[in-house]
Structures are given as C-alpha cells and as structure tokens.
Design an enzyme around this catalytic site. Structure first.
Site, PDB file in Angstrom:
ATOM      1  N   GLY A  50      -8.528 -28.725   4.830  1.00 22.43           N
ATOM      2  CA  GLY A  50      -9.863 -28.566   5.425  1.00 22.43           C
ATOM      3  C   GLY A  50     -10.728 -29.778   5.138  1.00 22.43           C
TER       4      GLY A  50
ATOM      5  CG  ASP B 176       7.363 -28.525   5.057  1.00 15.60           C
ATOM      6  OD1 ASP B 176       7.736 -28.258   3.907  1.00 15.60           O
ATOM      7  OD2 ASP B 176       6.466 -27.894   5.650  1.00 15.60           O
TER       8      ASP B 176
ATOM      9  CD  GLU C  18       6.560 -22.261   3.419  1.00 19.54           C
ATOM     10  OE1 GLU C  18       6.310 -23.462   3.496  1.00 19.54           O
ATOM     11  OE2 GLU C  18       5.801 -21.450   2.878  1.00 19.54           O
TER      12      GLU C  18
HETATM   13  N1  LIG Z   1      -6.090 -31.919  14.322  1.00 25.66           N
HETATM   14  C1  LIG Z   1      -6.729 -32.394  13.272  1.00 25.66           C
HETATM   15  N2  LIG Z   1      -7.713 -33.304  13.411  1.00 25.66           N
HETATM   16  C2  LIG Z   1      -8.371 -33.789  12.336  1.00 25.66           C
HETATM   17  N3  LIG Z   1      -8.097 -33.445  11.066  1.00 25.66           N
HETATM   18  C3  LIG Z   1      -7.120 -32.546  10.858  1.00 25.66           C
HETATM   19  C4  LIG Z   1      -6.389 -31.974  11.937  1.00 25.66           C
HETATM   20  N4  LIG Z   1      -5.479 -31.108  11.423  1.00 25.66           N
HETATM   21  C5  LIG Z   1      -5.657 -31.135  10.086  1.00 25.66           C
HETATM   22  N5  LIG Z   1      -6.630 -31.994   9.745  1.00 25.66           N
HETATM   23  C6  LIG Z   1      -7.083 -32.295   8.385  1.00 25.66           C
HETATM   24  O1  LIG Z   1      -6.030 -32.951   7.699  1.00 25.66           O
HETATM   25  C7  LIG Z   1      -5.971 -32.519   6.340  1.00 25.66           C
HETATM   26  C8  LIG Z   1      -4.581 -32.090   5.977  1.00 25.66           C
HETATM   27  O2  LIG Z   1      -4.033 -31.176   6.937  1.00 25.66           O
HETATM   28  P1  LIG Z   1      -2.925 -30.104   6.546  1.00 25.66           P
HETATM   29  O3  LIG Z   1      -2.409 -29.520   7.798  1.00 25.66           O
HETATM   30  O4  LIG Z   1      -3.460 -29.178   5.530  1.00 25.66           O
HETATM   31  O5  LIG Z   1      -1.829 -30.927   5.774  1.00 25.66           O
HETATM   32  P2  LIG Z   1      -0.757 -32.000   6.277  1.00 25.66           P
HETATM   33  O6  LIG Z   1      -1.474 -33.241   6.580  1.00 25.66           O
HETATM   34  O7  LIG Z   1       0.149 -32.129   5.123  1.00 25.66           O
HETATM   35  O8  LIG Z   1      -0.100 -31.401   7.483  1.00 25.66           O
HETATM   36  C9  LIG Z   1      -6.999 -31.399   6.184  1.00 25.66           C
HETATM   37  O9  LIG Z   1      -8.100 -31.923   5.472  1.00 25.66           O
HETATM   38  C10 LIG Z   1      -7.336 -31.022   7.599  1.00 25.66           C
HETATM   39  O10 LIG Z   1      -8.692 -30.622   7.719  1.00 25.66           O
HETATM   40  O1  LIG Z   2       0.135 -23.414  -0.599  1.00 20.46           O
HETATM   41  P1  LIG Z   2      -0.168 -24.584   0.233  1.00 20.46           P
HETATM   42  O2  LIG Z   2      -0.855 -25.677  -0.476  1.00 20.46           O
HETATM   43  O3  LIG Z   2      -0.824 -24.210   1.508  1.00 20.46           O
HETATM   44  O4  LIG Z   2       1.222 -25.238   0.622  1.00 20.46           O
HETATM   45  C1  LIG Z   2       2.221 -24.567   1.305  1.00 20.46           C
HETATM   46  C2  LIG Z   2       2.809 -25.469   2.348  1.00 20.46           C
HETATM   47  O5  LIG Z   2       3.150 -26.733   1.874  1.00 20.46           O
HETATM   48  C3  LIG Z   2       4.274 -27.232   2.576  1.00 20.46           C
HETATM   49  O6  LIG Z   2       5.345 -27.414   1.699  1.00 20.46           O
HETATM   50  C4  LIG Z   2       3.991 -28.590   3.131  1.00 20.46           C
HETATM   51  O7  LIG Z   2       2.900 -28.515   3.942  1.00 20.46           O
HETATM   52  P2  LIG Z   2       2.025 -29.822   4.255  1.00 20.46           P
HETATM   53  O8  LIG Z   2       2.978 -30.865   4.738  1.00 20.46           O
HETATM   54  O9  LIG Z   2       1.073 -29.360   5.293  1.00 20.46           O
HETATM   55  O10 LIG Z   2       1.379 -30.226   2.983  1.00 20.46           O
HETATM   56  C5  LIG Z   2       4.632 -26.142   3.583  1.00 20.46           C
HETATM   57  O11 LIG Z   2       6.000 -25.967   3.743  1.00 20.46           O
HETATM   58  C6  LIG Z   2       4.037 -24.942   2.931  1.00 20.46           C
HETATM   59  O12 LIG Z   2       3.802 -23.920   3.855  1.00 20.46           O
END
Ligand SMILES: Nc1ncnc2c1ncn2[C@@H]1O[C@H](COP(=O)(O)OP(=O)(O)O)[C@@H](O)[C@H]1O
Ligand SMILES: O=P(O)(O)OC[C@H]1O[C@](O)(COP(=O)(O)O)[C@@H](O)[C@@H]1O
Ligand SMILES: [Mg+2]
Length: 539
Positions: free
Chosen positions: A256, A311, A410
């Site tokens: 977030g 992942d 998962e």
């Molecule tokens: N579509 C998007 N546009 C802008 N920021 C995003 C978007 N999706 C996720 N984020 C921001 O990127 C950060 C990480 O996203 P998250 O999905 O939790 O992890 P990851 O980058 O590992 O996939 C968070 O702070 C989230 O608010």
């Molecule tokens: O408990 P959290 O911090 O949401 O992380 C769980 C998630 O982290 C992961 O290992 C990796 O996710 P991100 O690449 O978004 O960090 C997912 O497989 C899993 O669902």
C-alpha cells in the site's frame, strides 16, 4: 522403493490448434499475437500449453503493435521491427533531446569515495569494459520445429524463427548524470525476499564508484515517501558493508502507500533524481507510473527497477533473485516433512510453500528434494475428492509405500475454498489457506475410510522468505544491483534489469509485468516434476 499409481496417464496430450480460440500461453508476445487472431491468416500465438492467459490489472503493454498480417511475405521483418520498438528502453533524451552526455566516471582505478572532482573526473581511457548501446541479447533461444514441441511458442503454423532482441545491460562510455549532482534513493516494497540487502549493498557501492555521495534509503516502501514520521536513511559503503549477512531489508518493506503524484511531489521536494525500486509486479507498476509522472513534469529523473519476488512470477527472466534461495530453503522443509511422514505409521507430510499465482517454488522444491509424491500448484487444476482425486491417490500411496509427502503452493486449489473477497493494502487478493484445508480433508477422508493416518502439516513460508541469500542469489543480486546503477547513469528510465538466457538485459517495465509469469503445465519442467513425483492427473 517408489511405486507408481496405476492411474498415471502415460503421456500428456498436446492440443495443437491454430484456431483463434486457442488458449494463449502467457508470455510476452501475447498482446501482439492475440491481435494476430484477427489477422487475415487468422493465426494466434500457437502454443502447446493448456494454461489460459492471465493478465495483471496493473499495466498493459505500453507500446502496442499493429496486427501482423501473416499472409504478407515481409511479416517477419515487420514483426522483428515492431518487437524492437516494444522492447526499446526509454531514455532521458526522449524528453530532453539536448541532455549533455559526459564520459563515464565509472572507473575501476582505486579512488577514495570522499574525493572531490576538483581536478576533473577520473577515467579509464583505455578501458574496454563498456557496453555499446547497440549490444543486444536474444530473448528466445529455441527454434521450435513444431507447435507440438513441449513448451513451443510459435507465431505461425510453421513455427518460423523470428529474432527477438533486447538491450544488453552494463556500463556505458557516456553518462547523462554528473555524480556530484545526483541524489539517489533506494526503496524496497512488497513482501520480503532473500537478497534485498545484497541488491541495496551493490547499488550503494556502485553509486559510490561513479562518485555519488548523496545516497539515501526510503524507509518501509512507498509509505516512506508520505509518512512524516519516517525519515530517509543516509547510505554509504560503510553503512551497507555487512548488510548482506542477514535476510530482510535494511530499509524495511510495506504494501500500500501514497498515490503516484504524492510520491513524485516528495521526490521533487527531496531533490531525488535517481530512484532504484526493488519489488515485484505491484512495485514495478508503481515505478513505471512514477517514471511517467516524472516525464510529464519534465523532471530529469532515472527510475530503475530490480525485480524482487520469491514467487519468480516476472516475465522473460530466467529467474528473479531470492528464488534459488527460497527453493533451497523449501527443500529443507520438505525433507522434514518426509522424515516425519516416513518415521510415522501411515505418515502424511504436508508442506505449504509461497506462490500466489505461480507454483514455481513448489515445483522446483519438489524436484530438488525428490521426496514429494504429490505437488499441487495453481496452474494445474485438480480434484481432492472423487475417483481421480488427490485423496484416492494418497490412500494408494499409503497402502503401497506406507507414507507420503504433499507439497502445495499457497495459490493452489483456491476454487475449492470459500472466497474471502479480502484484499491486502496493495490490492492483492488475500488467499484462503489451502494447506490447512487439505490437511483437514485428509484427516476427514481417512477417518471415513477407517484407515489410521498420522498427518503432519508444515507451513515454513515466512521462515523461507526471511533467510539471507545463498551464494548463487548473492551473485545474481550483485550483478543486478550494479547494472541498475549503470542503467540509470546511462540515462535510461522506466526500465528494469534481469537475467535472460544467462545474460543481463534492460527491459521496459510494462513488458515484464503485463501479467504474472506462471508455470506452463506443458513445459518440460512441469513434466519433469510429474516424472519425479509419479503423480497422476487429479481430474
Ligand atoms: N498498479 C499499481 N500502481 C502503482 N502502485 C502499485 C500498483 N500495484 C501495487 N502498487 C504498489 O506497489 C507496492 C508493492 O506492491 P505489492 O503488490 O504489495 O508487492 P510486489 O511489488 O511484490 O508485487 C505497494 O506499495 C503498492 O501500493
Ligand atoms: O504476508 P504477505 O506479506 O502479504 O506476503 C505473502 C505473499 O508474499 C509472496 O511470497 C510474494 O509476494 P510479493 O512478490 O507480492 O511480495 C506471495 O507468494 C505471498 O502471497
Ligand atoms: Mg506481487
């Protein structure tokens, strides 16, 4: 000795079709090739995969290609040209055509990082270690002779060879930032991943070698840009020297956070003109949006991503950093489950591993351990109950081997669980706990069939994520961190860096996050996993 179930399907059928309704394997060419289904030749990407296209909501391809008319005798040349355009990497001169380039200050002659540039920049005049901007890496290296070849990705029905070149990563002879004018920031977002500290460390070390002295870490992901209680952390070689010796992130992570415009406002206020963003799909979507917003505001800023996700769900790359370590660690959990199961009367060991949409860790750890009898991943549908269900096979394993090990990702079996509809702070769907579910169903089933079993459930997910990188990931992190800095100094922005066919390349961010990479159920690797486990289709 392992015994195969009689219900094993001896071979997997390969649905070849050039019908436009064929499911398209989710690789980088999808948007272009799906459009081809409307072309006069009515050909879509021809693939032997049975998986359907999955698409992240985050970002669509930024550079769309018009449909390729496969009846055009020059379609290949056009395709290659359009591919090059799609994978071209944004450069500062796109917005600032008069941006000044200077000779690189990346100099491997020893020099104190505190030295000022009073006598001019040091340079390695005779050095031949630079990458030419026109150097390229081949994205696809297999020439498939038939769409029915395992894992084949073909554009036309002959699987014609088409060259797909991407930009080689590394230091350039000309740079677009003067080190003394750089304020570089590093940020780590999303979940933890082994190797984050190694990448931070090498970004800092490489920035210092270029001569940058103003380097900061933004604490706790994107949140650190807006939360007034969080102050940026000054970084130097001294600060980061030993951080790779522990897992986690020196800077902290979060999901977030603020809006893109708030982030860019904060960057402007802080005077940040190089931003290194370590994160997965979501983080990269954010990084790309930041890059676009900076361009809109005419800010001379380089935004460079380094893909982080255990992942391993980032497109085009051989692997992402931390994945190798995760597999190694997961293997230890599987071994414990095996020992428990093997040592118990009618023992069943169940291990849950991470993988929201992609079963790479479960597949690779199952393969690495050689101790798994049933591997369940999100990409491959299965039933738990019924004549072909997992539990029936489990009973067969207990009867024939005395014990069994199940490894689940998962994200597997979510269709068998009640939907929570909950989202995390980043908007990711909160998954139901399939590990717990299959544990409960196993206990219930064996009670019903009056067969005693001893079920041991291991959930090592957060233990795996928190470990420090192994040697192979440590090296990968080092190269990625260094190349991220080279990319920024070379004037590129909106890019990310990855290992592709063992070489290092820069890619435009939208191309790597168009949708999450997933295990191809018709790939050789999944077939190898099935060969190893000996499991049948559970359908
Ligand atoms: N579509 C998007 N546009 C802008 N920021 C995003 C978007 N999706 C996720 N984020 C921001 O990127 C950060 C990480 O996203 P998250 O999905 O939790 O992890 P990851 O980058 O590992 O996939 C968070 O702070 C989230 O608010
Ligand atoms: O408990 P959290 O911090 O949401 O992380 C769980 C998630 O982290 C992961 O290992 C990796 O996710 P991100 O690449 O978004 O960090 C997912 O497989 C899993 O669902
Ligand atoms: Mg993610």
């Amino acid at each position: 000795m392992e015994t195969l179930s009689p219900s094993i399907t001896p071979c997997v059928s390969l649905p070849y079709s050039n019908n436009s309704s064929v499911h398209v394997r989710s690789h980088g060419l999808s948007s272009l090739l799906l459009r081809n289904s409307r072309s006069p030749a009515n050909l879509s990407l021809i693939s032997s995969s049975r998986s359907s296209l999955t698409r992240a909501s985050a970002v669509e391809h930024s550079k769309t290609s018009p449909s390729i008319d496969l009846s055009d005798p020059n379609w290949k040349t056009k395709y290659e040209r359009e591919f090059e355009e799609r994978f071209s990497i944004p450069h500062i001169t796109d917005v600032f055509p008069d941006a000044e380039a200077i000779r690189s200050t990346f100099c491997l002659k020893m020099r104190s990082p505190t030295e000022d540039f009073v006598g001019g920049y040091p340079s390695d005049e005779e050095w031949h270690g630079y990458i030419n901007n026109n150097d390229r890496v081949l994205l696809k290296v297999i020439s498939y002779s038939s769409p029915t070849s395992a894992g084949a990705e073909c554009i036309d029905s002959d699987c014609s060879w088409v060259e797909q070149w991407i930009h080689r990563a590394g230091p350039r002879e000309k740079i677009y930032f003067r080190p003394e004018q750089v304020k570089a920031a590093i940020i780590t977002c999303g979940g933890l991943c082994p190797g984050l500290n190694d990448v931070i460390r090498h970004i800092v070390i490489t920035l210092e070698i270029y001569g940058v002295k103003n380097i900061v870490g933004i604490p706790f992901g994107y949140k650190g840009f807006s939360d007034k209680d969080l102050t940026e952390m000054p970084l130097s070689r001294k600060v980061v020297q030993n951080i790779h010796l522990s897992g986690g992130s020196l800077l902290g992570v979060s999901r977030g956070g603020p809006s893109v415009s708030e982030i860019v406002d904060s960057m402007e206020e802080r005077g940040i003109n190089m931003l290194f963003v370590l994160g997965g799909n979501g983080t990269h979507a954010g990084a790309n949006a930041i890059h676009n917003e900076c361009r809109k505001r005419k800010m001379k800023v380089a935004v460079v991503g380094v893909p982080k996700t255990i992942d391993n769900d980032i497109l085009h790359m051989d692997k992402t950093f931390g994945f190798d370590t995760a597999v190694e660690e997961a293997q230890r959990a599987i071994n414990s489950a095996y020992i428990e199961a093997h040592s118990a009367y009618h023992g069943v060991g169940i291990v849950k591993l991470m993988g929201r949409n992609s079963g790479f860790i479960a597949m690779q750890a199952s393969l690495a351990s050689g101790q798994v009898d049933i591997c369940l991943i999100p990409e491959v549908p299965f039933n738990i109950h019924g004549p072909n269900g997992v539990l029936k096979h489990l009973k067969y394993l207990i009867e024939t081997k005395g014990s069994a090990v199940i490894c689940v990702a998962e994200g597997a079996g979510q269709n068998l669980l009640e939907k929570t509809n909950a989202k995390d702070a980043s908007g990711n769907t909160v998954l139901g706990d399939f590990g717990v579910h299959i544990q409960q169903e196993t206990k219930k089933y064996f009670k019903e069939v009056s067969m005693p079993v001893d079920v041991k459930y291991i959930d090592p997910t957060y233990m795996i994520r928190a470990v420090r990188a192994n040697a192979s990931d440590g090296i990968l992190c080092t190269v990625l961190g260094q190349n991220a800095v080279h990319g920024a100094f070379a004037g590129y922005s909106g890019i990310t860096v990855g290992i592709i066919n063992t070489h290092y390349a820069y890619l435009p961010i939208p191309e790597v996050i168009a949708y999450p990479k997933s295990v191809d159920p018709n790939s050789r690797m999944w077939h190898r996993c099935l060969t190893s486990t000996g499991q049948p289709d559970f359908i």
